[in-house]
Design an enzyme around this catalytic site. Structure first.
Site, short mmCIF file in Angstrom:
data_model
loop_
_atom_site.label_atom_id
_atom_site.label_comp_id
_atom_site.label_asym_id
_atom_site.label_seq_id
_atom_site.Cartn_x
_atom_site.Cartn_y
_atom_site.Cartn_z
N THR A 202 22.96 -7.10 -68.27
CA THR A 202 21.85 -7.70 -67.54
C THR A 202 22.32 -8.17 -66.16
O THR A 202 23.43 -8.65 -66.02
CB THR A 202 21.30 -8.89 -68.33
OG1 THR A 202 20.76 -8.41 -69.55
CG2 THR A 202 20.22 -9.63 -67.55
N ARG A 230 11.20 -4.68 -79.22
CA ARG A 230 12.01 -5.89 -79.06
C ARG A 230 12.05 -6.35 -77.61
O ARG A 230 12.18 -5.57 -76.68
CB ARG A 230 13.43 -5.61 -79.54
CG ARG A 230 14.41 -6.79 -79.43
CD ARG A 230 15.24 -6.72 -78.17
NE ARG A 230 16.27 -7.78 -78.13
CZ ARG A 230 17.03 -8.05 -77.09
NH1 ARG A 230 16.90 -7.33 -75.99
NH2 ARG A 230 17.93 -9.02 -77.13
N GLY A 232 14.01 -9.33 -75.15
CA GLY A 232 15.06 -10.33 -75.08
C GLY A 232 14.69 -11.48 -74.17
O GLY A 232 13.51 -11.71 -73.87
N ASP A 233 15.69 -12.20 -73.70
CA ASP A 233 15.43 -13.40 -72.91
C ASP A 233 15.16 -13.11 -71.43
O ASP A 233 14.53 -13.92 -70.75
CB ASP A 233 16.61 -14.37 -73.01
CG ASP A 233 17.87 -13.80 -72.37
OD1 ASP A 233 18.31 -12.73 -72.81
OD2 ASP A 233 18.41 -14.41 -71.43
N THR A 253 22.49 -14.11 -68.94
CA THR A 253 22.82 -12.81 -69.51
C THR A 253 23.50 -13.05 -70.84
O THR A 253 24.36 -13.92 -70.97
CB THR A 253 23.74 -12.00 -68.58
OG1 THR A 253 24.13 -10.79 -69.27
CG2 THR A 253 24.99 -12.77 -68.19
N GLY A 254 23.11 -12.29 -71.85
CA GLY A 254 23.74 -12.48 -73.15
C GLY A 254 22.87 -12.01 -74.29
O GLY A 254 21.95 -11.20 -74.11
N GLY A 256 20.04 -12.12 -76.25
CA GLY A 256 18.75 -12.70 -75.91
C GLY A 256 18.09 -13.53 -76.97
O GLY A 256 17.44 -14.54 -76.68
#
Length: 376
Positions: A202, A230, A232-233, A253-254, A256
């Site tokens: 990300t 799906r 994510g964050d 970033t990671g 999510g």
């Protein structure tokens, strides 16, 4: 009202401090300040896993993004413009998991997410599941400025993009051999996304402009083999992106799912905005990080930076406790740029009006080495 007394004390002390600039012919007026930080993903990023050629390529890509955003800020552009300028080169670079080079879904498609937020009025825009927009960060900003909504998805987001004049970008622009091989390996060996992706690619940026305004933006292709739509964050305001002139701007970033559960970006900004009262500060043990033994230090820039760092580290520790990993970049209204990550490395960079310009990849590099607490 919790922090009103602290604010009053800080303001009073600032009034008593010597003036640093005067509008006359004898004293130089302080130059406007700006700051920028970027990231290109966090994860198991170790020197032994990257060739010298790959390292050079990533550092060059980070520097290109940093230069693009810095140029905007140097010339008096807004934080919002700088964030987009920094993210676009990373969306266009197949080294990162955003735009061109995005990972594949289980069905073999590239689905893109992005979000952006303006700290002046907390206006925000986000898109998820788009497949034909070359630079999703630009579409997210159009959602913010040209629609009554904050978050658009899939076909609706692409219809809106067409109405706003975005060209349709064909699937082959986004697809890369390396990402397709990751999906094939995942399916063949019944692996998880974390087994085939050693990092979360990300991309994001946070900025402070010369007018004192903050902004944040994030863009991603998600996780390899993601299914069932799906999300994510990264496109979720408050989880992967948040900006508020009263406290900070954050891009994450990671993994999510965990960042959503903690509400990482807004959680950090809210903790910084509310802060502890003076009595709580004095009650802290002498050796505890962030302890303030003298009220005059409330206006000390180093205390501001330390508080931002410890707050970000505390929230990232919560993510780790739940089982997630990743990192964040942060900028404060005073111009402090902060990294915090609980992984072995994070592609990152930062620059400011005082001449700071650095890019880094591994834990322990750069001025932010102390913020890294690797898990693996």
């Amino acid at each position: 009202m919790k922090n009103a007394f602290l604010t009053i004390v800080a303001a009073s002390l600032a009034m008593l401090a010597p003036a640093t600039a005067f509008a006359d012919d004898h004293t130089e007026v302080e130059k406007p300040k700006w700051s920028l930080a970027i990231h290109g993903g966090a994860g198991t990023i170790l020197p032994e896993n990257i060739t010298p050629e790959q390292r050079v390529a990533y550092e060059a890509a980070l520097q290109k993004a940093l230069d693009a955003g810095s140029e905007v800020l140097k010339n008096g552009g807004s934080a919002m413009e700088a964030v987009q300028a920094a993210i676009i080169p990373m969306e266009d670079n197949p080294l990162f998991n955003a735009g061109r080079g995005a990972v594949f879904t289980w069905e073999g498609e590239n689905e893109l997410d992005a979000s952006i937020m303006d700290g002046r009025d907390r206006s925000a825009g986000a898109v998820t599941g788009v497949k034909t927009v070359k630079n999703p960060i630009l579409l997210a900003d159009k959602v913010r400025t040209e629609s009554p909504h904050v978050f658009l998805m899939g076909e609706g987001a692409e219809q809106f993009a067409g109405e706003q004049g975005f060209e349709v970008t064909p699937p082959e622009w986004f697809a890369t051999k390396r990402r397709r091989e990751s999906l094939e390996r995942m399916k063949a060996r019944a692996l998880s996304a974390l087994d085939v992706d050693l990092k979360f690619g990300t991309v994001g940026a946070v900025a402070l402009d010369q007018e004192g305004n903050l902004a944040a933006g994030t863009s991603t292709g998600g996780m390899t083999g993601k299914r069932w739509g799906r999300i994510g964050d990264a496109p979720v305001i408050g989880a992967g992106t948040y900006a508020d002139n009263r406290s900070c701007a954050v891009s994450a970033t990671g993994w999510g799912e965990f960042f959503i559960r903690v509400g990482v970006a807004q959680e950090i900004c809210t903790r910084l905005r509310l802060g502890p009262t003076l009595s709580e500060l004095f009650e802290r043990p002498e050796g505890e990080r962030g302890f303030i033994s003298n009220p005059t230090s409330l206006v000390d820039p180093q205390v501001v930076a330390s508080t931002a760092q410890s707050t970000a580290d505390a929230v990232m520790a919560e993510v780790k406790e739940l089982g997630g990993d990743g990192g964040i970049i942060l900028v404060t209204p005073e111009g402090h740029t902060i990294y915090s990550f609980n992984t072995a490395g994070m592609y990152r960079g930062r620059a400011n009006s005082d001449g700071l310009n650095e890019v880094a990849i591994f834990g322990g590099e750069g001025e932010a080495a102390a913020s890294n607490t690797p898990d693996h």
